[in-house]
Design an enzyme around this catalytic site. Structure first.
Site, PDB file in Angstrom:
ATOM      1  N   CYS A   1     -21.598  42.618  40.815  1.00 17.43           N
ATOM      2  CA  CYS A   1     -22.894  42.502  41.494  1.00 17.43           C
ATOM      3  C   CYS A   1     -22.865  41.322  42.471  1.00 17.43           C
ATOM      4  O   CYS A   1     -23.407  41.412  43.574  1.00 17.43           O
ATOM      5  CB  CYS A   1     -24.029  42.311  40.483  1.00 17.43           C
ATOM      6  SG  CYS A   1     -24.591  43.846  39.741  1.00 17.43           S
TER       7      CYS A   1
ATOM      8  N   ASP B   1      -8.343  44.544  44.246  1.00 21.26           N
ATOM      9  CA  ASP B   1      -8.344  43.964  42.903  1.00 21.26           C
ATOM     10  C   ASP B   1      -7.693  42.576  42.960  1.00 21.26           C
ATOM     11  O   ASP B   1      -6.660  42.395  43.603  1.00 21.26           O
ATOM     12  CB  ASP B   1      -7.582  44.881  41.937  1.00 21.26           C
ATOM     13  CG  ASP B   1      -7.848  44.535  40.478  1.00 21.26           C
ATOM     14  OD1 ASP B   1      -8.438  45.362  39.778  1.00 21.26           O
ATOM     15  OD2 ASP B   1      -7.460  43.422  40.052  1.00 21.26           O
TER      16      ASP B   1
ATOM     17  N   THR C   1     -13.034  45.642  31.124  1.00 23.08           N
ATOM     18  CA  THR C   1     -13.253  44.190  31.001  1.00 23.08           C
ATOM     19  C   THR C   1     -14.386  43.720  31.899  1.00 23.08           C
ATOM     20  O   THR C   1     -14.994  42.688  31.639  1.00 23.08           O
ATOM     21  CB  THR C   1     -11.984  43.392  31.349  1.00 23.08           C
ATOM     22  OG1 THR C   1     -11.589  43.699  32.690  1.00 23.08           O
ATOM     23  CG2 THR C   1     -10.841  43.701  30.396  1.00 23.08           C
TER      24      THR C   1
ATOM     25  N   HIS D   1     -19.301  46.651  34.953  1.00 20.36           N
ATOM     26  CA  HIS D   1     -19.978  47.237  36.114  1.00 20.36           C
ATOM     27  C   HIS D   1     -19.005  48.329  36.558  1.00 20.36           C
ATOM     28  O   HIS D   1     -17.863  48.028  36.933  1.00 20.36           O
ATOM     29  CB  HIS D   1     -20.192  46.178  37.194  1.00 20.36           C
ATOM     30  CG  HIS D   1     -20.841  46.661  38.459  1.00 20.36           C
ATOM     31  ND1 HIS D   1     -21.859  45.953  39.097  1.00 20.36           N
ATOM     32  CD2 HIS D   1     -20.605  47.760  39.223  1.00 20.36           C
ATOM     33  CE1 HIS D   1     -22.218  46.612  40.192  1.00 20.36           C
ATOM     34  NE2 HIS D   1     -21.467  47.705  40.300  1.00 20.36           N
TER      35      HIS D   1
ATOM     36  N   HIS E   1     -16.419  50.970  37.849  1.00 20.30           N
ATOM     37  CA  HIS E   1     -15.512  50.939  38.998  1.00 20.30           C
ATOM     38  C   HIS E   1     -14.376  51.912  38.793  1.00 20.30           C
ATOM     39  O   HIS E   1     -13.969  52.191  37.665  1.00 20.30           O
ATOM     40  CB  HIS E   1     -14.951  49.523  39.231  1.00 20.30           C
ATOM     41  CG  HIS E   1     -14.374  48.907  37.997  1.00 20.30           C
ATOM     42  ND1 HIS E   1     -15.164  48.351  37.002  1.00 20.30           N
ATOM     43  CD2 HIS E   1     -13.099  48.774  37.580  1.00 20.30           C
ATOM     44  CE1 HIS E   1     -14.390  47.896  36.036  1.00 20.30           C
ATOM     45  NE2 HIS E   1     -13.129  48.144  36.356  1.00 20.30           N
TER      46      HIS E   1
ATOM     47  N   HIS F   1     -10.447  52.506  39.676  1.00 22.84           N
ATOM     48  CA  HIS F   1      -9.219  51.865  40.162  1.00 22.84           C
ATOM     49  C   HIS F   1      -8.440  52.892  40.984  1.00 22.84           C
ATOM     50  O   HIS F   1      -8.193  54.011  40.506  1.00 22.84           O
ATOM     51  CB  HIS F   1      -8.302  51.473  38.999  1.00 22.84           C
ATOM     52  CG  HIS F   1      -8.829  50.393  38.110  1.00 22.84           C
ATOM     53  ND1 HIS F   1      -8.437  49.087  38.229  1.00 22.84           N
ATOM     54  CD2 HIS F   1      -9.710  50.423  37.072  1.00 22.84           C
ATOM     55  CE1 HIS F   1      -9.026  48.353  37.292  1.00 22.84           C
ATOM     56  NE2 HIS F   1      -9.812  49.154  36.577  1.00 22.84           N
TER      57      HIS F   1
HETATM   58  P1  AMP Z   1     -11.317  46.986  33.967  1.00 24.42           P
HETATM   59  O1  AMP Z   1     -12.703  46.535  33.613  1.00 24.42           O
HETATM   60  O2  AMP Z   1     -10.336  46.785  32.862  1.00 24.42           O
HETATM   61  O3  AMP Z   1     -11.291  48.392  34.482  1.00 24.42           O
HETATM   62  O4  AMP Z   1     -10.762  46.102  35.150  1.00 24.42           O
HETATM   63  C1  AMP Z   1     -11.478  45.140  35.841  1.00 24.42           C
HETATM   64  C2  AMP Z   1     -10.660  44.790  37.049  1.00 24.42           C
HETATM   65  O5  AMP Z   1     -11.417  43.932  37.854  1.00 24.42           O
HETATM   66  C3  AMP Z   1      -9.335  44.105  36.739  1.00 24.42           C
HETATM   67  O6  AMP Z   1      -8.270  44.856  37.316  1.00 24.42           O
HETATM   68  C4  AMP Z   1      -9.484  42.739  37.386  1.00 24.42           C
HETATM   69  O7  AMP Z   1      -8.284  42.282  37.960  1.00 24.42           O
HETATM   70  C5  AMP Z   1     -10.533  43.012  38.453  1.00 24.42           C
HETATM   71  N1  AMP Z   1     -11.326  41.840  38.836  1.00 24.42           N
HETATM   72  C6  AMP Z   1     -11.960  40.979  38.015  1.00 24.42           C
HETATM   73  N2  AMP Z   1     -12.614  40.040  38.737  1.00 24.42           N
HETATM   74  C7  AMP Z   1     -12.379  40.340  40.043  1.00 24.42           C
HETATM   75  C8  AMP Z   1     -12.773  39.758  41.277  1.00 24.42           C
HETATM   76  N3  AMP Z   1     -13.530  38.650  41.324  1.00 24.42           N
HETATM   77  N4  AMP Z   1     -12.356  40.329  42.425  1.00 24.42           N
HETATM   78  C9  AMP Z   1     -11.589  41.434  42.393  1.00 24.42           C
HETATM   79  N5  AMP Z   1     -11.178  42.030  41.271  1.00 24.42           N
HETATM   80  C10 AMP Z   1     -11.562  41.505  40.107  1.00 24.42           C
HETATM   81 ZN    ZN Z   2     -23.054  44.512  38.178  1.00 23.78          ZN
END
Ligand code: AMP
Ligand code: ZN
Length: 149
Positions: A15, A38, A103, A106, A108, A110
């Protein structure tokens, strides 16, 4: 306060990125989604397609937003294929829920470009499942499809 501003204030990093309150390398945006690199790419070019609206999992997205997220994911995969990143394949991945390694809570998508020998291992080689078990799994899912409004 908008929903994103509230969620950003509550600590949702995506967000905060959508609200441009946190740094990101944005490659595409429209009124529904933002796509950015990422921060910890599993391979060079790893993208995240993120709906502007805060939603945790697949089931929390409205249908129009969900359709747009997947459509943009397809467009991003095509762009990667045509880019000078020269990727040789694409994996599309959703982590929905802690058990599925989510992790950032929100939603997303990949989009992971693949290169021969890049070393990213997705899964072991699962054994074949008995037909009776496959049929009973299929039955359970069909029941849920029939009862979904
Ligand atoms: P997941 O929730 O496991 O599907 O993955 C979350 C992804 O968000 C991971 O691949 C992280 O490397 C990526 N991530 C976390 N924080 C950031 C950020 N500030 N900017 C870009 N990617 C992020
Ligand atoms: Zn959010």
């Amino acid at each position: 306060m908008t929903q994103n501003a509230t969620s950003a204030a509550q600590g949702c990093i995506f967000c905060a990125i959508v609200a441009r309150e946190s740094e990101a390398s944005v490659v595409y945006e429209d009124e529904t989604v933002v796509v950015f690199m990422d921060l910890n790419p599993v391979t060079p070019g790893h993208l995240l397609v993120v709906p502007r609206e805060h939603a945790v999992g697949l089931d929390d997205l409205d249908q129009a937003t969900s359709a747009r997220v997947w459509e943009v994911g397809r467009d991003m995969a095509r762009a990667l294929r045509r880019s000078r990143m020269r990727c040789e394949g694409i994996n599309v991945l959703v982590c929905d829920g802690e058990a599925a390694f989510q992790t950032v809570f929100h939603f997303h998508l990949h989009i992971v470009p693949r290169y021969v020998g890049d070393g990213w291992i997705l899964m072991s080689e699962p054994p074949e499942r008995e037909r009776s078990l496959l049929d009973s799994d299929a039955h359970a899912i069909k029941e849920a499809i029939a009862s979904t409004d």
